[in-house]
Design a protein around this motif. Sequence first.
Motif, PDB file in Angstrom:
ATOM      1  N   ASP A 104      34.360 -29.730 -35.716  1.00 25.83           N
ATOM      2  CA  ASP A 104      33.335 -30.243 -36.616  1.00 25.83           C
ATOM      3  C   ASP A 104      32.244 -29.230 -36.886  1.00 25.83           C
ATOM      4  OD1 ASP A 104      32.354 -33.737 -36.339  1.00 25.83           O
ATOM      5  OD2 ASP A 104      33.390 -32.574 -37.870  1.00 25.83           O
ATOM      6  N   GLY A 105      32.094 -28.275 -35.993  1.00 36.23           N
ATOM      7  CA  GLY A 105      31.016 -27.312 -36.127  1.00 36.23           C
ATOM      8  C   GLY A 105      29.678 -27.832 -35.660  1.00 36.23           C
ATOM      9  N   LYS A 106      29.668 -28.969 -34.940  1.00 33.83           N
ATOM     10  CA  LYS A 106      28.382 -29.564 -34.592  1.00 33.83           C
ATOM     11  C   LYS A 106      27.961 -29.311 -33.147  1.00 33.83           C
ATOM     12  CE  LYS A 106      26.942 -32.992 -36.612  1.00 33.83           C
ATOM     13  NZ  LYS A 106      27.517 -34.256 -37.050  1.00 33.83           N
ATOM     14  N   ASP A 108      26.008 -27.939 -30.419  1.00 33.00           N
ATOM     15  CA  ASP A 108      24.703 -27.283 -30.424  1.00 33.00           C
ATOM     16  C   ASP A 108      24.432 -26.698 -29.057  1.00 33.00           C
ATOM     17  OD1 ASP A 108      21.368 -28.371 -31.446  1.00 33.00           O
ATOM     18  OD2 ASP A 108      22.330 -26.415 -31.287  1.00 33.00           O
ATOM     19  N   HIS A 148      33.570 -22.437 -22.347  1.00 33.90           N
ATOM     20  CA  HIS A 148      34.274 -21.639 -23.340  1.00 33.90           C
ATOM     21  C   HIS A 148      34.404 -22.440 -24.623  1.00 33.90           C
ATOM     22  CE1 HIS A 148      35.395 -18.903 -20.106  1.00 33.90           C
ATOM     23  NE2 HIS A 148      35.541 -19.984 -19.395  1.00 33.90           N
ATOM     24  N   LEU A 149      34.085 -21.816 -25.733  1.00 32.13           N
ATOM     25  CA  LEU A 149      34.020 -22.505 -27.014  1.00 32.13           C
ATOM     26  C   LEU A 149      34.958 -21.836 -28.004  1.00 32.13           C
ATOM     27  CD1 LEU A 149      32.402 -24.494 -28.900  1.00 32.13           C
ATOM     28  CD2 LEU A 149      31.005 -22.558 -29.470  1.00 32.13           C
ATOM     29  N   VAL A 150      35.718 -22.654 -28.723  1.00 30.05           N
ATOM     30  CA  VAL A 150      36.560 -22.147 -29.801  1.00 30.05           C
ATOM     31  C   VAL A 150      36.181 -22.912 -31.055  1.00 30.05           C
ATOM     32  CG1 VAL A 150      38.898 -21.842 -30.622  1.00 30.05           C
ATOM     33  CG2 VAL A 150      38.441 -21.732 -28.194  1.00 30.05           C
ATOM     34  N   ARG A 151      35.741 -22.207 -32.087  1.00 27.70           N
ATOM     35  CA  ARG A 151      35.349 -22.865 -33.340  1.00 27.70           C
ATOM     36  C   ARG A 151      36.470 -22.708 -34.343  1.00 27.70           C
ATOM     37  NH1 ARG A 151      29.795 -20.410 -33.347  1.00 27.70           N
ATOM     38  NH2 ARG A 151      28.514 -21.999 -32.388  1.00 27.70           N
ATOM     39  N   CYS A 152      37.014 -23.806 -34.811  1.00 28.33           N
ATOM     40  CA  CYS A 152      38.093 -23.745 -35.787  1.00 28.33           C
ATOM     41  C   CYS A 152      37.619 -24.366 -37.092  1.00 28.33           C
ATOM     42  CB  CYS A 152      39.305 -24.527 -35.294  1.00 28.33           C
ATOM     43  SG  CYS A 152      39.911 -23.958 -33.725  1.00 28.33           S
ATOM     44  N   HIS A 153      37.938 -23.711 -38.190  1.00 33.35           N
ATOM     45  CA  HIS A 153      37.508 -24.229 -39.472  1.00 33.35           C
ATOM     46  C   HIS A 153      38.652 -24.778 -40.296  1.00 33.35           C
ATOM     47  CE1 HIS A 153      33.490 -22.857 -38.731  1.00 33.35           C
ATOM     48  NE2 HIS A 153      33.955 -21.694 -38.363  1.00 33.35           N
ATOM     49  N   GLU A 157      43.836 -22.743 -38.142  1.00 33.25           N
ATOM     50  CA  GLU A 157      43.182 -22.012 -37.049  1.00 33.25           C
ATOM     51  C   GLU A 157      43.333 -22.761 -35.734  1.00 33.25           C
ATOM     52  OE1 GLU A 157      39.138 -20.945 -37.726  1.00 33.25           O
ATOM     53  OE2 GLU A 157      39.575 -19.862 -39.563  1.00 33.25           O
ATOM     54  N   ALA A 160      46.864 -22.203 -34.496  1.00 32.69           N
ATOM     55  CA  ALA A 160      47.038 -20.814 -34.061  1.00 32.69           C
ATOM     56  C   ALA A 160      46.370 -20.586 -32.719  1.00 32.69           C
ATOM     57  CB  ALA A 160      46.468 -19.859 -35.118  1.00 32.69           C
ATOM     58  N   SER A 161      45.168 -21.158 -32.539  1.00 36.59           N
ATOM     59  CA  SER A 161      44.488 -20.894 -31.280  1.00 36.59           C
ATOM     60  C   SER A 161      45.149 -21.649 -30.141  1.00 36.59           C
ATOM     61  CB  SER A 161      43.007 -21.232 -31.379  1.00 36.59           C
ATOM     62  OG  SER A 161      42.802 -22.601 -31.320  1.00 36.59           O
ATOM     63  N   ASN A 186      36.235 -34.136 -32.581  1.00 40.47           N
ATOM     64  CA  ASN A 186      36.647 -34.629 -33.878  1.00 40.47           C
ATOM     65  C   ASN A 186      38.007 -34.101 -34.348  1.00 40.47           C
ATOM     66  OD1 ASN A 186      36.634 -36.226 -35.994  1.00 40.47           O
ATOM     67  ND2 ASN A 186      35.005 -35.209 -37.098  1.00 40.47           N
TER      68      ASN A 186
ATOM     69  N   LEU B  12      54.059 -22.252 -36.373  1.00 43.06           N
ATOM     70  CA  LEU B  12      53.109 -23.050 -35.610  1.00 43.06           C
ATOM     71  C   LEU B  12      53.538 -24.500 -35.511  1.00 43.06           C
ATOM     72  CD1 LEU B  12      49.756 -21.603 -36.952  1.00 43.06           C
ATOM     73  CD2 LEU B  12      50.745 -21.268 -34.718  1.00 43.06           C
ATOM     74  N   ALA B  41      49.820 -15.053 -35.649  1.00 48.37           N
ATOM     75  CA  ALA B  41      49.089 -16.233 -35.169  1.00 48.37           C
ATOM     76  C   ALA B  41      47.893 -15.805 -34.326  1.00 48.37           C
ATOM     77  CB  ALA B  41      50.030 -17.129 -34.366  1.00 48.37           C
ATOM     78  N   ALA B  45      43.868 -16.664 -34.987  1.00 44.70           N
ATOM     79  CA  ALA B  45      43.182 -17.564 -34.058  1.00 44.70           C
ATOM     80  C   ALA B  45      41.719 -17.150 -33.914  1.00 44.70           C
ATOM     81  CB  ALA B  45      43.869 -17.521 -32.695  1.00 44.70           C
ATOM     82  N   PRO B  46      40.808 -18.095 -33.915  1.00 41.67           N
ATOM     83  CA  PRO B  46      39.398 -17.737 -33.736  1.00 41.67           C
ATOM     84  C   PRO B  46      39.124 -17.279 -32.306  1.00 41.67           C
ATOM     85  CG  PRO B  46      39.647 -20.108 -33.905  1.00 41.67           C
ATOM     86  CD  PRO B  46      40.978 -19.521 -34.171  1.00 41.67           C
ATOM     87  N   PRO B  47      38.092 -16.464 -32.106  1.00 38.01           N
ATOM     88  CA  PRO B  47      37.837 -15.924 -30.768  1.00 38.01           C
ATOM     89  C   PRO B  47      37.263 -16.997 -29.849  1.00 38.01           C
ATOM     90  CG  PRO B  47      36.103 -15.253 -32.268  1.00 38.01           C
ATOM     91  CD  PRO B  47      37.124 -15.968 -33.095  1.00 38.01           C
ATOM     92  N   LEU B  49      34.511 -17.963 -27.367  1.00 39.78           N
ATOM     93  CA  LEU B  49      33.166 -17.531 -26.990  1.00 39.78           C
ATOM     94  C   LEU B  49      32.792 -18.199 -25.682  1.00 39.78           C
ATOM     95  CD1 LEU B  49      31.529 -18.175 -30.447  1.00 39.78           C
ATOM     96  CD2 LEU B  49      32.015 -15.965 -29.486  1.00 39.78           C
ATOM     97  N   SER B  50      32.187 -17.431 -24.798  1.00 45.01           N
ATOM     98  CA  SER B  50      31.766 -18.054 -23.546  1.00 45.01           C
ATOM     99  C   SER B  50      30.313 -18.489 -23.683  1.00 45.01           C
ATOM    100  CB  SER B  50      31.924 -17.081 -22.387  1.00 45.01           C
ATOM    101  OG  SER B  50      30.791 -16.252 -22.330  1.00 45.01           O
ATOM    102  N   HIS B 373      24.247 -30.827 -39.658  1.00 41.31           N
ATOM    103  CA  HIS B 373      23.685 -30.896 -38.319  1.00 41.31           C
ATOM    104  C   HIS B 373      22.449 -31.778 -38.303  1.00 41.31           C
ATOM    105  CE1 HIS B 373      26.030 -27.144 -37.919  1.00 41.31           C
ATOM    106  NE2 HIS B 373      26.170 -27.565 -36.695  1.00 41.31           N
TER     107      HIS B 373
END
Lengths: 352, 432
Positions: A104-106, A108, A148-153, A157, A160-161, A186, B12, B41, B45-47, B49-50, B373
């Motif tokens: 969701d990108g939310k 914070d 650990h955070l992975v942001r997918c849009h 993505e 793939a991740s 989400n 995938l 793939a 894939a997005p990185p 982040l810690s 947000h």
Amino acid sequence: MQVDEPQRDALADYEEQILQWLRPDETAGQLLRRTYVQPLRTGLPLIDRFTTLRGGQVLEIASAAGCGRTTALLQVAASCILPGPFNGIDYGGQAAHVLFFDLDGKMDVVKLLEMLDARISQRQTEAGVPLEQQDEQPAMQDSLARFHLVRCHSSFELLASLRTLRPALDALAAAPGGLACLLIDNVAAFYYLDKAARGAPAGGGGGVFAGGGAAEDITREGAPLTLYRVHAAIAAELRAIQRRVRVPVIASKHVLFPGGREAAGQPQDPWSHRDSMMKPWQDLVTHRLMLRTEISSSSSRGVGGRGAAHAAAAGAGPPVRLAKWVLPEDAAVVRYGLDQDGVHVLQVGGPS
Amino acid sequence: MSRVPKTVEAYLTATNVDALEAEGELLPHEAQALEALRAAAAAAAPPVLSGTDLYLQLAASKLLSTGCEAIDEHLLRGGLRPGQLVEVCGESGELAAGSSPQMPMPLELQLLRQPSHSIHALKHARNWGFLAVCANTCPYGPFAPTASGKTQLCLTAAATAARQAKRVVYIDTSNALRGKRLQQVVESLPPLAPQADQPTAADPLKFVEVRRCYDVHSLLQALDELLSHQAQQVQQAQQAQRAPQNSGGPAPNDQQNPGQDVQQQQQQQQPAAAMTAAPTAAGGARRRLEDLPIELLIIDSLSALITPVLGGGAGQHSQGHALLAAAATSLKAFAAGPGLPAVVVTNHMVGGSDERRHEKRPAMGESWRNQPHSRIQLCKGPPGSASEQQCTAVLRASPLLPPGISVPYTLGTAGVAAGPEAAEVQPQPMQL
């Protein structure tokens, strides 16, 4: 005599094999030590007072907008990444790693930092450290290293991740503290985008829903990511991950089609909604928790969030937040509140 | 039939790849193909982040001011956060029956007394030149009686950012932005105290880039261009620094409507991002404007583009929700990209009527409510009543603060400013 010798050797061999087979492989203690997975203490009383989550289980928290899903997930993350005994003070966490998929990108960061800060300073105060000497930084940095955070849009993505992260997940599980859980914010974030994708052009039965069929259909060139295929692939990936690393998954879901409608006129179950997730995902989910917000005045029309949040302009009463376990079915409705520290239970009520 | 999938999407979503890999009896070209798919793939894939990376990112980011200290301090906890999407909703300008406007109204609003939902139609009609006569009637922007000041807030935020030499991209969908008005806001803002680490722009209007998008597809195209520009900047930052050049500057990247009159075109060129030979105040190496990272993206009236395509019924608008979702995801992807721009989007109110004001709700529906947000609502008292001049900004949703906090504000030549009683009045929650 010589005829008996080889027969006696063969018999001795067989005896040996039978004895070998009859001996126990391991004791119950060894078995438990090998396969026992700690249940997850989520730190969310809504979940902990009702059930414990173990590896292989998937909890889905569904609600309309503004009910506190992301806050709940961050609270779980904070409980997992806080250290246990650290520098002489016990912070009550599990010192485990957490992987957060932010679709969701939310997510914070400031909210997470505030939650950690509040808990750390509370524990330090309880341990008797005077206020001016309290230093939250070492414990906070120690906790943040485990988040650990992975942001997918897009769904692409995300898939793939999930596919690429398998070795990273193994590494996290092998790290001290282990991997506590996977959090997905989400899963229904890309519903409309995926629904707009058209199915494979020729053959394959056409349409969005026929895509989950034979394997040759999927390997056909140019197969796009339709809704059914995406959900099937996400479910398959999560199952594969849970086979390798026994972790529970907690996913939040935005309810896109709330049940109550003002124009219908007939009383409908306020907890019902049309699920936007396809069958493969629904089969994967083992626990469901639903959240709802109501305005406690008579001017509220319909539920599920549409009239609720905007009737606040009339100066109506404070929002009433309710939670209910749908799977496994429980009739009790819990009232909860949202504040700086997250979600806390106010009152457990009867069926409503 | 080949066992190995041919595209990355098929790879995938395929169900047999795990079994294939475990078997180990692949032909060399199949193994190569799988390896290439795996690499593709991994590249997509997005990185990961810690928490420590996020903390460092947060510590290095600076808050952007909207220009109104009350809104900054109490509703946004300091200002617009880089990487976050803020929605500002409020009522649009509407001519109420029997009211006497205090400011001179543009001729088109006087000629056609329309209900509020077609203000956007009116503005679009103006774009196509049908009502081109009135473009100069009120050069300082019409202060319609019920307009809550969303565009003014956008102008103030853009002016505040541009004064600090930050690059602003302003996507205008209803021709509400006028160069002279922006100039007026920039001049009327309180003077900046010079700070060592903050450069001051000699000509702030150069830092505001205006794009006009009149339908949702051109908006999506503009957002795609911004995203690819961001990716390009990352690549360029990894290469060696180029020597600063005094280039003539490319033409501004406006979505020009062929039906516009020349005067409006000239007004667009003024605030547009053309690099001329004028010396800058910063001195030192002069950088091209295109090399600066975008720090603020403002979309004035996203709802004006989306609400015509949303809505039930068969026909050409069944993809409305998909377009809305695509716009929202592009905006958040842009905000989360390197450089961490802040994004502001405006929305209008629908439903209800003059008498039942409390039933108005923001447009774009339930599927948009989840996306931003923070959400701020600008409320103005109904015209002709005692509370007409009372403007309050209410916080509707925020990740950090409880909803319902309200602060007063005023509209003036400097755009949106803090209310006169802001010093004494504490921000009060509208509900418990």
